[in-house]
Design a protein around this motif. Structure first.
Motif: not given
Length: 157
Positions: A101, A94, A68, A92, A89-90, A103-104, A107, A99
């Motif tokens: 991300l 897994d 991302e 995650k 950012c964030q 984030a909104h 973007w 990851l």
């Protein structure tokens, strides 16, 4: 790209780093030096996450997925928005992969163009970096700190 050996010291693979570099070289707003600054911020924040999460702290090899971030680098149109993207950012989890991300909050700012405020913010940031470099040289001249020999990035186990 590995940041340590994975045996004696925890190792981190930066998945999609070559794509991040390629996209940074193609985007006139994102210079390679700015990408490296963002990566340092990201790795520092990531190191804190690793120490707080037992499932990660026990791992000798962790993959940080930068897909991302690579896409964001390709799209962002404002240097200040890029240089401050880590704050929005964030992470995650897994398994043994983390990851990144965007984030909104990143973007929605992706298409912001440079303006007087962001240019001023960039100028202030550049001035502070210059002053930090001068302070370091002054400390080196006085023998308070030694000359840098190598940059090593390591997350101790």
């Amino acid at each position: 790209v590995f940041l340590a050996d994975g045996v004696k010291h925890r190792s981190c693979v930066l998945k999609f780093l070559p794509l991040c570099i390629s996209n940074a070289l193609k985007n006139p707003v994102v210079k390679l030096v700015h990408l490296f600054e963002v990566l340092v911020d990201l790795i520092r924040r990531f190191a804190v996450l690793v120490e707080r999460r037992a499932e990660l702290a026990a791992c000798s090899l962790i993959t940080m997925d930068l897909a991302e971030l690579a896409e964001f680098i390709k799209s962002v149109r404002n240097r200040f928005v890029f240089q401050t993207c880590v704050s929005r950012c964030q992470f995650k989890l897994d398994g043994q992969q983390v990851l990144v991300l965007m984030a909104h909050g990143n973007w929605i700012r992706c298409d912001e163009l440079e303006n007087d405020t962001t240019r001023l913010a960039n100028d202030v940031k550049d001035i502070l970096a210059t002053l930090d470099a001068q302070d370091l040289r002054n400390l080196q001249d006085r023998g308070v700190v030694g000359e840098p020999t190598a940059i090593t990035m390591r997350m101790s186990m």
